[in-house]
Design a protein around this motif. Structure first.
Motif, mmCIF file in Angstrom:
data_model
loop_
_atom_site.group_PDB
_atom_site.id
_atom_site.type_symbol
_atom_site.label_atom_id
_atom_site.label_comp_id
_atom_site.label_asym_id
_atom_site.label_seq_id
_atom_site.Cartn_x
_atom_site.Cartn_y
_atom_site.Cartn_z
ATOM 1 N N VAL A 143 0.512 -1.007 -0.378
ATOM 2 C CA VAL A 143 0.145 -0.071 0.392
ATOM 3 C C VAL A 143 1.120 1.038 -0.314
ATOM 4 O O VAL A 143 1.280 1.729 1.028
ATOM 5 C CB VAL A 143 -0.899 -0.156 1.321
ATOM 6 C CG1 VAL A 143 -1.615 1.208 1.360
ATOM 7 C CG2 VAL A 143 -2.372 -1.557 1.079
ATOM 8 N N ILE A 144 1.037 2.418 -0.915
ATOM 9 C CA ILE A 144 1.586 2.908 -0.890
ATOM 10 C C ILE A 144 0.338 4.027 -1.003
ATOM 11 O O ILE A 144 0.058 4.308 -1.293
ATOM 12 C CB ILE A 144 2.204 3.906 -2.748
ATOM 13 C CG1 ILE A 144 2.759 1.969 -3.322
ATOM 14 C CG2 ILE A 144 3.372 4.425 -2.774
ATOM 15 C CD1 ILE A 144 3.088 2.053 -5.132
ATOM 16 N N ASN A 145 1.924 5.020 0.393
ATOM 17 C CA ASN A 145 0.955 6.113 0.890
ATOM 18 C C ASN A 145 1.557 7.154 0.025
ATOM 19 O O ASN A 145 2.931 8.109 0.958
ATOM 20 C CB ASN A 145 1.038 5.990 2.393
ATOM 21 C CG ASN A 145 0.409 7.107 3.449
ATOM 22 O OD1 ASN A 145 -0.488 8.031 2.266
ATOM 23 N ND2 ASN A 145 0.430 7.858 5.011
ATOM 24 N N VAL A 146 1.395 8.312 -0.495
ATOM 25 C CA VAL A 146 1.599 9.390 -1.298
ATOM 26 C C VAL A 146 1.625 10.648 -0.543
ATOM 27 O O VAL A 146 0.392 10.813 0.482
ATOM 28 C CB VAL A 146 1.570 9.527 -2.965
ATOM 29 C CG1 VAL A 146 2.497 10.640 -2.921
ATOM 30 C CG2 VAL A 146 2.298 8.632 -4.087
ATOM 31 N N VAL A 147 2.105 11.395 0.607
ATOM 32 C CA VAL A 147 2.426 12.625 1.621
ATOM 33 C C VAL A 147 2.731 14.045 1.234
ATOM 34 O O VAL A 147 4.083 14.205 0.294
ATOM 35 C CB VAL A 147 3.006 12.068 2.426
ATOM 36 C CG1 VAL A 147 2.867 12.733 3.648
ATOM 37 C CG2 VAL A 147 2.075 10.888 3.149
ATOM 38 N N PRO B 24 -7.545 6.740 9.173
ATOM 39 C CA PRO B 24 -7.435 5.578 9.650
ATOM 40 C C PRO B 24 -6.989 4.650 8.918
ATOM 41 O O PRO B 24 -6.506 3.182 9.386
ATOM 42 C CB PRO B 24 -8.649 5.192 10.048
ATOM 43 C CG PRO B 24 -9.262 6.720 10.165
ATOM 44 C CD PRO B 24 -8.721 7.455 8.845
ATOM 45 N N LEU B 25 -6.898 4.435 7.454
ATOM 46 C CA LEU B 25 -6.328 3.329 6.705
ATOM 47 C C LEU B 25 -4.940 2.850 6.858
ATOM 48 O O LEU B 25 -4.082 1.806 6.161
ATOM 49 C CB LEU B 25 -6.870 3.522 5.446
ATOM 50 C CG LEU B 25 -8.461 3.303 5.530
ATOM 51 C CD1 LEU B 25 -8.763 3.251 3.915
ATOM 52 C CD2 LEU B 25 -8.841 1.963 5.863
ATOM 53 N N VAL B 26 -4.049 4.349 7.299
ATOM 54 C CA VAL B 26 -3.020 4.300 6.775
ATOM 55 C C VAL B 26 -2.074 3.112 8.157
ATOM 56 O O VAL B 26 -1.434 2.871 7.855
ATOM 57 C CB VAL B 26 -2.199 5.800 7.265
ATOM 58 C CG1 VAL B 26 -0.929 6.046 7.183
ATOM 59 C CG2 VAL B 26 -2.916 7.017 5.405
ATOM 60 N N ALA B 27 -3.211 3.414 9.300
ATOM 61 C CA ALA B 27 -2.470 3.015 10.749
ATOM 62 C C ALA B 27 -2.511 1.498 10.634
ATOM 63 O O ALA B 27 -1.913 0.398 10.337
ATOM 64 C CB ALA B 27 -2.896 3.895 11.501
ATOM 65 N N ARG C 174 0.075 -1.307 10.055
ATOM 66 C CA ARG C 174 0.433 -2.458 11.311
ATOM 67 C C ARG C 174 0.163 -3.490 10.518
ATOM 68 O O ARG C 174 0.687 -4.676 11.186
ATOM 69 C CB ARG C 174 -1.504 -2.767 11.575
ATOM 70 C CG ARG C 174 -1.391 -2.111 13.372
ATOM 71 C CD ARG C 174 -2.473 -1.885 13.963
ATOM 72 N NE ARG C 174 -3.881 -2.317 13.849
ATOM 73 C CZ ARG C 174 -4.508 -0.773 13.357
ATOM 74 N NH1 ARG C 174 -4.266 0.526 13.522
ATOM 75 N NH2 ARG C 174 -5.961 -0.768 12.580
ATOM 76 N N ALA C 175 -0.339 -4.237 8.843
ATOM 77 C CA ALA C 175 -0.422 -4.513 8.501
ATOM 78 C C ALA C 175 1.384 -5.616 7.732
ATOM 79 O O ALA C 175 1.060 -6.092 7.191
ATOM 80 C CB ALA C 175 -1.828 -4.811 7.113
ATOM 81 N N GLY C 176 1.744 -4.454 7.525
ATOM 82 C CA GLY C 176 2.882 -4.684 7.307
ATOM 83 C C GLY C 176 3.507 -4.363 6.122
ATOM 84 O O GLY C 176 4.064 -5.087 6.064
#
Ligand code: ADP
Ligand code: ZN
Length: 227
Positions: free
Chosen positions: A120-124, A191-194, A198-200
């Protein structure tokens, strides 16, 4: 595409991040390099609005004010899309999941297939820059190319460099809708970021700079992405 074969069916990726961080741009590049289909709920919903299908008619006003279309409407659209043969060999989700309910649905769909997500790629991007990007964004009505009134100006004002089509602002890039989209992102999607942390699965990437610089940051952490 050695990685795809070795992976037994291609990469399964999610692009997470607030509106305006450049998910669509990165998704197009990842699709070009890997061949996995780029599945954008926003693009699918805009197409439904344009065609005037029943879900499109329901979604129209909701999208214009920057709110989220209900899970009950988006869920079936995505379930159907993910069931198509091209998504069996990997996919890149852009704009989905956006709520906890949607993430639960995605988990269920993948569990039934005996699959999981790879990353999951979180672009900030900092919020003031997001607001600048979205207020200045212009799209070609004909070919979909994007421009920016300050940082990526077309050669002629209001005209697409690629095809000569007319440039326009997306309906939900009006200031009030942008503020609403950012607020909803913080409330429903952040909230999906956390959860994915957690899921690595989480890869957080700085979305500032040129698109190719951002792509390099992503590709340096995901083997096989350079195609
Ligand atoms: P952005 O990420 O810049 O907001 P998108 O094209 O992804 O743009 O989405 C545009 C709009 O489409 C959203 O503001 C929302 O109204 C609707 N939308 C897209 N994806 C979803 C989703 N997964 N759930 C609910 N609504 C969605
Ligand atoms: Zn164009």
């Amino acid at each position: 595409m050695g990685r795809t074969a070795a992976h037994g069916g291609g990469l399964r990726l999610v692009l997470l991040g607030a509106p305006g961080v450049g998910k669509g741009t990165q998704a197009a590049e990842i699709q070009r390099r890997t061949g996995v289909p780029h599945i954008s709920t926003g693009a699918m919903l805009r197409a439904a609005v344009k065609e005037g299908t029943p879900p499109g008619q329901k979604a129209r006003a909701i999208m214009e004010r920057g709110a989220l279309v209900p899970d009950a409407l988006v869920g079936p659209i995505m379930a159907e899309r993910l069931a198509r043969p091209d998504a069996g060999g990997g996919f890149l989700l852009d704009g989905f999941p956006r709520t906890v309910g949607q993430a639960d649905l995605l988990d269920r769909i993948l569990a039934e297939r005996g699959q999981g997500l790879d990353r999951v790629i979180n672009v900030v991007v900092p919020e003031p820059e997001i607001i600048d990007r979205l207020t200045g964004r212009r799209l070609c009505a004909a070919c979909g190319a994007t421009f920016h009134v300050r940082s990526n100006r077309p050669r002629a004002e209001g005209v697409c460099d690629a095809c000569g089509g007319a440039l326009r602002r997306r309906d939900d890039d009006a200031e009030a809708a942008i503020a609403e989209r950012l607020r909803i992102y913080q409330e429903q999607t952040a909230p999906l970021v956390a959860r994915y942390q957690r899921a690595g699965l989480l890869l957080t990437v700085d979305g500032r700079g040129r698109p190719d610089e951002v792509f390099e940051r992503i590709a340096s952490s995901i083997p096989g992405l350079r195609g």
